[in-house]
Design a protein around this motif. Sequence first.
Motif, mmCIF file in Angstrom:
data_model
loop_
_atom_site.group_PDB
_atom_site.id
_atom_site.type_symbol
_atom_site.label_atom_id
_atom_site.label_comp_id
_atom_site.label_asym_id
_atom_site.label_seq_id
_atom_site.Cartn_x
_atom_site.Cartn_y
_atom_site.Cartn_z
ATOM 1 N N HIS A 9 0.887 -1.060 0.004
ATOM 2 C CA HIS A 9 0.084 0.120 0.139
ATOM 3 C C HIS A 9 0.830 1.248 -0.029
ATOM 4 O O HIS A 9 0.147 2.433 0.153
ATOM 5 N N MET A 10 2.161 1.126 -0.064
ATOM 6 C CA MET A 10 2.843 2.317 0.015
ATOM 7 C C MET A 10 3.274 2.518 -1.546
ATOM 8 O O MET A 10 3.779 1.891 -2.220
ATOM 9 N N THR A 11 3.073 3.734 -2.069
ATOM 10 C CA THR A 11 3.430 4.289 -3.155
ATOM 11 C C THR A 11 4.669 4.764 -3.596
ATOM 12 O O THR A 11 5.408 5.068 -2.381
ATOM 13 N N LYS A 12 5.311 4.980 -4.625
ATOM 14 C CA LYS A 12 6.788 5.631 -4.820
ATOM 15 C C LYS A 12 6.926 7.048 -4.348
ATOM 16 O O LYS A 12 7.774 7.199 -3.492
ATOM 17 N N LEU A 18 9.551 9.200 2.377
ATOM 18 C CA LEU A 18 10.159 8.601 3.570
ATOM 19 C C LEU A 18 11.575 8.545 3.589
ATOM 20 O O LEU A 18 12.210 9.035 4.377
ATOM 21 N N VAL A 19 12.433 8.405 2.416
ATOM 22 C CA VAL A 19 13.798 8.380 2.312
ATOM 23 C C VAL A 19 14.175 9.901 2.491
ATOM 24 O O VAL A 19 15.344 10.007 3.140
ATOM 25 N N PHE A 20 13.503 10.864 1.914
ATOM 26 C CA PHE A 20 13.668 12.108 1.966
ATOM 27 C C PHE A 20 13.978 12.451 3.556
ATOM 28 O O PHE A 20 15.076 13.298 3.902
ATOM 29 N N ARG A 21 12.844 12.168 4.252
ATOM 30 C CA ARG A 21 12.675 12.689 5.522
ATOM 31 C C ARG A 21 14.097 11.890 6.514
ATOM 32 O O ARG A 21 14.471 12.562 7.515
ATOM 33 N N ILE A 33 17.445 7.781 -7.682
ATOM 34 C CA ILE A 33 17.758 6.334 -7.159
ATOM 35 C C ILE A 33 16.942 5.486 -6.999
ATOM 36 O O ILE A 33 17.169 4.284 -7.634
ATOM 37 N N LEU A 34 15.798 5.874 -6.651
ATOM 38 C CA LEU A 34 14.363 4.779 -6.827
ATOM 39 C C LEU A 34 14.300 4.226 -7.988
ATOM 40 O O LEU A 34 14.044 3.036 -8.087
#
Length: 66
Positions: A9-12, A18-21, A33-34
């Motif tokens: 249920h997590m979108t790109k 999340l990675v940014f934070r 990167i992703l």
Amino acid sequence: MVFCIQIAHMTKLDLIELVFRRTTIPKVDVKVILEAFFAESKKQLIEGEPVHMPNLGDLVLKKCLV
């Protein structure tokens, strides 16, 4: 040939945020990167190779009965 893929249920966009934070890497860089990771993972899966992610699990394509 049909494959089943379970989708979380997590979108790109959620993952980029999340990675940014957690890292303060600029969102535009996180996105690049992703996208590179997803593209390479897709390539490996299409070639029939699993994608191994330590401490997370493996991505594999399996045939589904439809």
